[in-house]
Design a protein around this motif. Structure first.
Motif, PDB file in Angstrom:
ATOM      1  N   VAL A 235     120.932 106.875  52.257  1.00  0.00           N
ATOM      2  CA  VAL A 235     120.530 107.771  50.983  1.00  0.00           C
ATOM      3  C   VAL A 235     120.720 106.778  49.939  1.00  0.00           C
ATOM      4  O   VAL A 235     119.892 106.898  48.858  1.00  0.00           O
ATOM      5  CB  VAL A 235     121.151 109.042  51.059  1.00  0.00           C
ATOM      6  N   SER A 236     121.885 106.037  49.880  1.00  0.00           N
ATOM      7  CA  SER A 236     122.104 105.277  48.562  1.00  0.00           C
ATOM      8  C   SER A 236     121.084 104.057  48.441  1.00  0.00           C
ATOM      9  O   SER A 236     120.737 103.812  47.268  1.00  0.00           O
ATOM     10  CB  SER A 236     123.669 105.012  48.613  1.00  0.00           C
ATOM     11  N   LEU A 237     120.694 103.785  49.490  1.00  0.00           N
ATOM     12  CA  LEU A 237     119.669 102.468  49.361  1.00  0.00           C
ATOM     13  C   LEU A 237     118.354 103.034  48.842  1.00  0.00           C
ATOM     14  O   LEU A 237     117.798 102.466  48.038  1.00  0.00           O
ATOM     15  CB  LEU A 237     119.533 102.290  50.895  1.00  0.00           C
ATOM     16  N   LEU A 238     118.183 104.209  49.331  1.00  0.00           N
ATOM     17  CA  LEU A 238     116.957 104.895  48.992  1.00  0.00           C
ATOM     18  C   LEU A 238     116.904 105.185  47.094  1.00  0.00           C
ATOM     19  O   LEU A 238     115.892 104.824  46.608  1.00  0.00           O
ATOM     20  CB  LEU A 238     116.393 106.401  49.437  1.00  0.00           C
ATOM     21  N   PHE A 239     118.074 105.586  46.910  1.00  0.00           N
ATOM     22  CA  PHE A 239     118.470 105.757  45.350  1.00  0.00           C
ATOM     23  C   PHE A 239     118.177 104.337  44.764  1.00  0.00           C
ATOM     24  O   PHE A 239     117.727 104.439  43.664  1.00  0.00           O
ATOM     25  CB  PHE A 239     119.627 106.120  45.187  1.00  0.00           C
ATOM     26  N   LEU A 240     118.669 103.221  45.315  1.00  0.00           N
ATOM     27  CA  LEU A 240     118.511 102.130  44.773  1.00  0.00           C
ATOM     28  C   LEU A 240     117.201 101.679  44.617  1.00  0.00           C
ATOM     29  O   LEU A 240     116.624 101.132  43.467  1.00  0.00           O
ATOM     30  CB  LEU A 240     119.476 100.984  45.614  1.00  0.00           C
ATOM     31  N   PHE A 241     116.338 101.748  45.786  1.00  0.00           N
ATOM     32  CA  PHE A 241     114.898 101.453  45.578  1.00  0.00           C
ATOM     33  C   PHE A 241     114.330 102.191  44.641  1.00  0.00           C
ATOM     34  O   PHE A 241     113.086 101.446  43.970  1.00  0.00           O
ATOM     35  CB  PHE A 241     114.200 101.812  47.214  1.00  0.00           C
ATOM     36  N   PHE A 242     114.519 103.411  44.193  1.00  0.00           N
ATOM     37  CA  PHE A 242     113.865 104.113  43.660  1.00  0.00           C
ATOM     38  C   PHE A 242     114.150 104.458  42.252  1.00  0.00           C
ATOM     39  O   PHE A 242     114.082 105.545  41.639  1.00  0.00           O
ATOM     40  CB  PHE A 242     113.196 105.415  44.234  1.00  0.00           C
ATOM     41  N   GLY A 243     114.928 103.239  41.318  1.00  0.00           N
ATOM     42  CA  GLY A 243     115.276 103.318  40.047  1.00  0.00           C
ATOM     43  C   GLY A 243     116.430 104.257  39.739  1.00  0.00           C
ATOM     44  O   GLY A 243     116.337 104.742  38.812  1.00  0.00           O
ATOM     45  N   ALA A 244     117.562 104.325  40.676  1.00  0.00           N
ATOM     46  CA  ALA A 244     118.566 105.232  40.434  1.00  0.00           C
ATOM     47  C   ALA A 244     120.017 104.388  40.639  1.00  0.00           C
ATOM     48  O   ALA A 244     120.500 104.759  41.537  1.00  0.00           O
ATOM     49  CB  ALA A 244     118.739 106.260  41.022  1.00  0.00           C
ATOM     50  N   PRO A 245     120.296 103.403  39.966  1.00  0.00           N
ATOM     51  CA  PRO A 245     121.307 102.688  40.277  1.00  0.00           C
ATOM     52  C   PRO A 245     122.594 103.322  40.176  1.00  0.00           C
ATOM     53  O   PRO A 245     123.567 103.350  40.746  1.00  0.00           O
ATOM     54  CB  PRO A 245     121.297 101.409  39.349  1.00  0.00           C
ATOM     55  N   ASP A 246     122.698 104.347  39.255  1.00  0.00           N
ATOM     56  CA  ASP A 246     124.007 105.019  38.991  1.00  0.00           C
ATOM     57  C   ASP A 246     124.281 106.042  40.287  1.00  0.00           C
ATOM     58  O   ASP A 246     125.283 106.191  40.795  1.00  0.00           O
ATOM     59  CB  ASP A 246     123.784 106.268  37.924  1.00  0.00           C
ATOM     60  N   LEU A 247     123.252 106.472  40.714  1.00  0.00           N
ATOM     61  CA  LEU A 247     123.223 107.421  42.040  1.00  0.00           C
ATOM     62  C   LEU A 247     123.755 106.475  43.191  1.00  0.00           C
ATOM     63  O   LEU A 247     124.459 106.847  43.704  1.00  0.00           O
ATOM     64  CB  LEU A 247     121.921 107.902  42.146  1.00  0.00           C
ATOM     65  N   ALA A 248     123.011 105.418  43.289  1.00  0.00           N
ATOM     66  CA  ALA A 248     123.314 104.409  44.484  1.00  0.00           C
ATOM     67  C   ALA A 248     124.740 104.043  44.522  1.00  0.00           C
ATOM     68  O   ALA A 248     125.403 104.273  45.481  1.00  0.00           O
ATOM     69  CB  ALA A 248     122.417 103.159  44.318  1.00  0.00           C
ATOM     70  N   MET A 249     125.408 103.643  43.151  1.00  0.00           N
ATOM     71  CA  MET A 249     126.732 103.285  43.239  1.00  0.00           C
ATOM     72  C   MET A 249     127.724 104.559  43.534  1.00  0.00           C
ATOM     73  O   MET A 249     128.489 104.450  44.379  1.00  0.00           O
ATOM     74  CB  MET A 249     126.993 102.655  41.768  1.00  0.00           C
ATOM     75  N   THR A 250     127.388 105.611  42.985  1.00  0.00           N
ATOM     76  CA  THR A 250     128.225 106.756  43.131  1.00  0.00           C
ATOM     77  C   THR A 250     128.135 107.247  44.525  1.00  0.00           C
ATOM     78  O   THR A 250     129.163 107.466  45.176  1.00  0.00           O
ATOM     79  CB  THR A 250     127.538 107.911  42.265  1.00  0.00           C
ATOM     80  N   GLN A 251     126.899 107.275  45.324  1.00  0.00           N
ATOM     81  CA  GLN A 251     126.845 107.565  46.697  1.00  0.00           C
ATOM     82  C   GLN A 251     127.615 106.508  47.633  1.00  0.00           C
ATOM     83  O   GLN A 251     128.270 107.165  48.528  1.00  0.00           O
ATOM     84  CB  GLN A 251     125.179 107.693  47.001  1.00  0.00           C
ATOM     85  N   ILE A 252     127.486 105.273  47.205  1.00  0.00           N
ATOM     86  CA  ILE A 252     128.230 104.245  48.159  1.00  0.00           C
ATOM     87  C   ILE A 252     129.794 104.524  48.118  1.00  0.00           C
ATOM     88  O   ILE A 252     130.347 104.513  49.297  1.00  0.00           O
ATOM     89  CB  ILE A 252     128.037 102.831  47.762  1.00  0.00           C
ATOM     90  N   LEU A 253     130.338 104.872  46.792  1.00  0.00           N
ATOM     91  CA  LEU A 253     131.745 104.974  46.895  1.00  0.00           C
ATOM     92  C   LEU A 253     132.065 106.306  47.489  1.00  0.00           C
ATOM     93  O   LEU A 253     132.964 106.304  48.203  1.00  0.00           O
ATOM     94  CB  LEU A 253     132.142 105.105  45.328  1.00  0.00           C
ATOM     95  N   VAL A 254     131.219 107.249  47.317  1.00  0.00           N
ATOM     96  CA  VAL A 254     131.466 108.631  47.809  1.00  0.00           C
ATOM     97  C   VAL A 254     131.456 108.449  49.204  1.00  0.00           C
ATOM     98  O   VAL A 254     132.450 109.020  50.192  1.00  0.00           O
ATOM     99  CB  VAL A 254     130.660 109.835  47.335  1.00  0.00           C
ATOM    100  N   GLU A 255     130.809 107.851  49.750  1.00  0.00           N
ATOM    101  CA  GLU A 255     130.245 107.553  51.271  1.00  0.00           C
ATOM    102  C   GLU A 255     131.487 106.907  51.972  1.00  0.00           C
ATOM    103  O   GLU A 255     132.025 107.285  52.897  1.00  0.00           O
ATOM    104  CB  GLU A 255     129.070 106.950  51.400  1.00  0.00           C
ATOM    105  N   THR A 256     132.115 105.836  51.139  1.00  0.00           N
ATOM    106  CA  THR A 256     133.325 105.373  51.658  1.00  0.00           C
ATOM    107  C   THR A 256     134.545 106.178  51.786  1.00  0.00           C
ATOM    108  O   THR A 256     135.032 106.140  52.497  1.00  0.00           O
ATOM    109  CB  THR A 256     133.681 104.130  50.764  1.00  0.00           C
TER     110      THR A 256
END
Lengths: 135, 115, 773
Positions: free
Chosen positions: C638-659
């Motif tokens: 999901v975080s990669l998808l966020f990254l692909f579609f112009g949402a770097p904030d979401l991608a970062m947050t998602q990766i951290l939360v996932e960890t």
């Protein structure tokens, strides 16, 4: 599951990650980052340290009680919203200093608010994880 | 791409609901996480997709130049992710406590409010 | 004309402070509180003159304007008659209650209920607006509920209170439906406006019969007409003053009042005639016969009240001027003697400790004043000249003899009921006081003044009104009757009309009544045998059958929907959602494939495939670690998808939360049992899977529909324009979070804090309390 490598790495990583989290918080208003992400990075740093060296030491390093952190964050966020009321503005109106501060850039109530968010995220995450590890 | 994501979202929802309907309370939590991911993706996709243009005003410009990704779903999802984490933590600890008190892992055995 | 408002609402105000008044003067509270009904009586007496001249008084203001509801009051001849009954008898009853319940710890509360009832009842008879009438109508039911259940520690009192509330309350709802339909037909909820339009619009409307049934359902339940009469005898669980006031003199007459009030709109219809005459006649005979079976003073009186209410309904149904006058005269007669008899029954209970007629006798020496009051009332009930009861009975006979249909039947029924009334009057009002003194549980003693003043006054008025019937007749009865009949009437009331059929019938009544009194014991046994044989099909049994059926049904529904099984709850919710949302989506919003804005790149397709496989693995896997890893794969995807579609904030947050989530799962899952093998039968799994797939399909369809709908310009451009200029930030997502929608974020971090503190509480609670491990 104490590992020498992890312990050594964590000791190095903690300050770096912590600095990074502050960096994320400060630049968040203009570039990707902000209180949520910053708070999570800081939390990850302390959790990593806690896993490597034990929660006791991580708590000692943090100095403050995690729940106080959470409370201070909430109050800070609320205060940043209440501040404009003193000037006769509506609740949560953004107020900014005229002159930029070196390194930090322009300061204003939204920055204080974001710092509150940072503290709440850090406090809540650590409260959960520290207590679970100890339990 | 939207069609592909629509099927991914549907698949995640289906998996989440199937797990939530099951008997194991651990799997129920896993199902909740999947439902959360699916919901975030749903808001993200429904808002319209834009490839690789984050909603950031470039240096020197007064406003973001289209095309840029819609910032509103992003703001919604960002808080949802963090809150989702908080709620998940609460749910997990609750399950843990329930297991210790009731001694069962089976939702079909938890049919009354008295422990 | 604020006087009418004050008249109604002063009662509610005094009710609110009555408990404190009682606490200040516990011994005199009855006398003190009675000053309000006394003042109101005086207020209404002042209106007798003008109203006898034909005047009417109004007051009103807009209450709920957009629904056309006004709080409007109208005082005319009919309401005045009722107002005087309510406030006059109210005064005596409040005084009586102070003595009857002297020393009772809850007397203050009792006074409050009683005054609340009085005010509500005044509201019923004064309201000109249908909705206001309904509100006050239900308030009387409510205060009756509190008063019947006053002795709430007894199960019988609670059951009786509930029965009265259910029967009259449901009737009230029917009445409201009827009144609202009438309001639609007439375009106004004001009763006087309807009267001005006349009966034409209503009677020619196709809904006339349903409206008639709804209105009569309200009237018949309130006025205890067969088969709804069952609640009234049970309501005798209430203290004696309540029985006298609510369940004899006033509240049970509300149904009669309603029939009288709306009579001009319904009269002339054969349904109206037969419903009233039929139900009234049956109730009149049934009540009188059942009264003969009972041995308890209050229950005898209750059944005779049922009979009297039947008489009133019958008379109003006849719809002749003479019958209406007879009804209103009898209403007054009955209120006076029945109120008095209930009060003396209470005094006898108070003085001798028993209400069983078989145990009472010869009390005249010990309780002379009570005996006098009871005697006066009983003679009026028996219709002996020169009491007012005689005048009432004579007009009843004249009325039934003038009936347009079924004259013989109606006259015989009236004769039968009246001769039983003679016997009942003698049994409850005379018999306990004459003959040899019988042994009673308590040594009999005269009641204090609070207890005899009321019945004595009522009995004396019954005698006085009989001596000068013209005054009473002209001022009250004729004026009220002219309202009911919607035209002026000019009959004269007098004690003596000369020899006619009515007088002959009176003589027969009296002689036969004495015979019945003499033969009361065998007669009572005979009636008891018949009523016992009919009991299994009677309405009393029916009430409990309906009640049990309703409770049983509720229990069944609860068992199905509130099974306690999470699985079943979710199945219901999901099934309903898929059904309703799916129906709308497929049949209302036409589904079609959206145009692809972006083409799929090969690595994106691969990522989606991996995520779906991971989700499937999370379902299938039985090992904890594999499940956690599969979950992680979905999250990072999901975080990669966020990254692909112009949402770097979401991608970062998602990766951290996932960890952090993986850490969380590892911490918790290692405390749970090693192997997770809990599965249902193949059939149940198939059901779960198909519902889950249906939900997934619905969501896919939802997304496909949603991406077709794109609002241009979207509000995104607003944020884009103002992000830098107003909020001085380049990152629009962050600006929305901390500035534009900062209040939302404040709420969200509060939720996060609550979750954190909740976890802390859950973890620490156990160790702190030392409960079971």
């Amino acid at each position: 599951m104490r590992s020498l490598i992890l312990a050594a790495t964590a000791r190095f990583l903690l300050p770096i990650l912590f600095m990074f989290s502050i960096f994320l918080l400060v630049r968040g208003h203009h570039l990707p980052g902000g209180g949520f992400v910053g708070g999570l990075v800081a939390a990850a740093a302390f959790v990593l340290y806690g896993i490597a060296h034990g929660v006791e030491e991580a708590r000692a390093l943090l100095r403050v009680n995690t729940i106080s952190l959470l409370g201070v964050g909430l109050l800070l966020a609320l205060a940043s919203g209440l501040l404009p009321l003193a000037g006769g503005e509506a609740f949560m109106t953004g107020l900014w200093f005229q002159h930029p501060v070196p390194v930090l850039g322009k300061l204003g109530t939204p920055v204080i608010f974001d710092t509150g968010v940072y503290l709440v995220v850090l406090g809540a995450t650590l409260t959960v994880l520290f207590n679970l590890v100890e339990d | 791409m939207e069609i592909l994501l629509a099927f991914l979202i549907g698949g995640l929802y289906a998996a989440g609901f199937y797990l939530v309907l099951g008997r194991s309370i651990g799997k129920l939590i896993v199902g909740l996480v999947l439902l959360g991911q699916a919901a975030n993706l749903l808001i993200f996709t429904a808002g319209g997709l834009t490839r690789a243009h984050p909603p950031i005003v470039p240096e020197g410009a007064l406003e973001a130049q289209p095309p840029f990704a819609d910032p509103i779903p992003q703001a919604l999802i960002l808080t949802a992710i963090v809150i989702g984490f908080g709620v998940l933590a609460f749910a997990l600890v609750l399950v843990d406590r329930t297991f210790q008190r009731v001694g069962t892992y089976d939702t079909d055995d938890m049919t009354s409010t008295d422990a | 004309m604020t006087g009418l408002f004050t008249a109604v609402f002063s009662g509610f105000l005094l009710a609110a402070v009555a408990p404190w008044v009682h606490r200040l003067a516990p011994r005199r509270s009855g006398w003190i509180l009675a000053s309000l009904p006394l003042a109101l009586t005086a207020y209404f007496v002042l209106h007798i003159g003008p109203i006898a001249e034909g005047a009417a008084f109004r007051a009103g203001f807009s209450w709920i304007p957009f629904l056309g509801i006004r709080l409007s009051f109208l005082l005319d001849g009919l309401s005045l008659l009722f107002c005087l009954l309510i406030t006059g008898i109210g005064t005596l009853v409040v005084v009586y209650s102070g003595g009857y319940l002297k020393g009772h710890p809850e007397l203050g509360r009792f006074h409050a209920y009683l005054l609340m009832f009085m005010a509500s009842m005044l509201g019923v008879v004064l309201s000109d607006n249908a909705i206001a009438l309904f509100v006050f109508w239900e308030l009387t039911s409510l205060s009756s509920f509190f008063l019947i259940g006053f002795d709430h520690e007894r199960a019988a009192a609670r059951a009786a209170a509930l029965q009265a509330l259910l029967v009259t309350g449901l009737g009230g709802l029917a009445l409201m439906a009827g009144l609202l339909l009438m309001g639609r037909i007439y375009g106004s909820l004001e009763l006087s406006r309807m009267m001005a339009e006349g009966s034409g619009p209503l009677q020619s409307n196709p809904l006339f019969l349903p409206i008639l049934i709804l209105v009569l359902a309200g009237a018949f339940t309130k006025s205890a007409q067969f088969p709804f009469h069952i609640w009234l005898p049970n309501a005798m669980e209430a203290p004696a003053p309540v029985s006298a006031y609510l369940h004899a003199a006033t509240m049970v007459k509300a149904g009669v009042y309603l029939v009288a009030r709306v009579n001009p709109l319904f009269a002339g219809s054969p349904f109206w005639f037969w419903m009233l005459v039929g139900a009234g006649g049956v109730t009149m005979l049934l009540g009188a016969c059942l009264a003969m079976v009972e041995t308890d003073l209050k229950r005898i009186l209750a059944y005779s009240t049922v009979s009297a209410l039947g008489t009133l309904t019958l008379l109003l149904g006849l719809d002749t001027i003479r019958a209406t006058e007879a009804a209103l005269a009898f209403l007054l007669v009955h209120g006076l003697y029945k109120g008095a008899l209930f009060l003396t029954a209470g005094a006898v209970d108070h003085g001798a400790g028993s209400r069983n007629v078989a145990e009472l006798g010869g009390l005249r020496r010990a309780m002379p004043i009570t005996a006098l009051a009871a005697g006066l009332a009983a003679l009026s009930m028996a219709g002996i000249p020169p009491f007012f009861g005689f005048v009432g009975k004579e007009t009843i006979y004249q009325a039934v003899l003038g009936s347009s249909a079924a004259r013989g039947l109606v006259t015989s029924a009236a004769l039968l009921a009246n001769l039983l009334f003679v016997a009942i009057g003698l049994i409850v009002g005379i018999r306990p006081f004459i003959g040899a003194l019988k042994e009673t549980p308590q040594h009999p003693h005269e009641a204090p003044v609070d207890l005899w003043i009321g019945p004595l006054l009522l009995g004396a008025i019954g005698l006085a009104a009989g001596l000068v019937p013209g005054a009473v007749g002209h001022d009250f009865v004729l004026r009220a009757a002219s309202v009911v009949m919607d035209r002026t009437t000019e009959t004269h009331f007098s004690l003596w009309h000369g020899w006619n059929t009515a007088v002959a019938l009176s003589l027969v009544t009296f002689a036969a009544g004495l015979t019945v009194f003499a033969a009361r014991h065998p007669l009572s046994r005979g009636f008891a045998r018949v009523s016992g044989a009919l009991a299994p099909v009677g309405p009393a049994r029916g009430y409990f059958r309906i009640l049990d059926g309703t409770i049983g049904m509720a229990r069944g529904v609860t068992r199905v929907f509130q099974s306690g099984y999470l699985n079943r709850y979710l199945l219901f919710v999901l099934f309903t959602t898929v059904g309703l949302a799916g129906y709308t989506l497929f049949f209302r919003a036409r589904l079609s494939w959206p145009e692809e804005v972006l083409h799929v790149r090969f690595y994106e397709a691969g990522l989606v495939a991996v995520m779906l496989v991971a989700a499937l693995t999370a379902i299938r896997s039985r090992a904890r670690l594999v499940t956690v890893i599969a979950l992680g794969v979905v999250g990072y995807g999901v975080s990669l998808l966020f990254l692909f579609f112009g949402a770097p904030d979401l991608a970062m947050t998602q990766i951290l939360v996932e960890t952090l989530t993986v850490i969380l799962f590892v911490l918790i899952f290692y405390r749970l049992p090693q192997v997770i093998v809990l599965s249902r039968s193949a059939g149940m799994r198939l059901l779960d899977a198909s519902i889950a797939l249906a939900c997934g399909g619905l969501m896919t369809a939802l997304v496909l529909t949603a991406v077709r709908v794109q609002w241009r310009p979207s509000i995104a451009s607003y944020f884009s324009e103002h992000s830098l200029s107003l909020a001085k930030g380049h990152n629009i997502v962050n600006v929305i979070l901390v500035d534009f929608r900062g209040f939302d974020t404040l709420g969200e971090i509060t939720v996060l804090s609550a979750a954190g503190i909740g976890v802390y509480g859950l973890l620490k609670l156990r160790s702190g309390r030392g409960e079971a491990p």
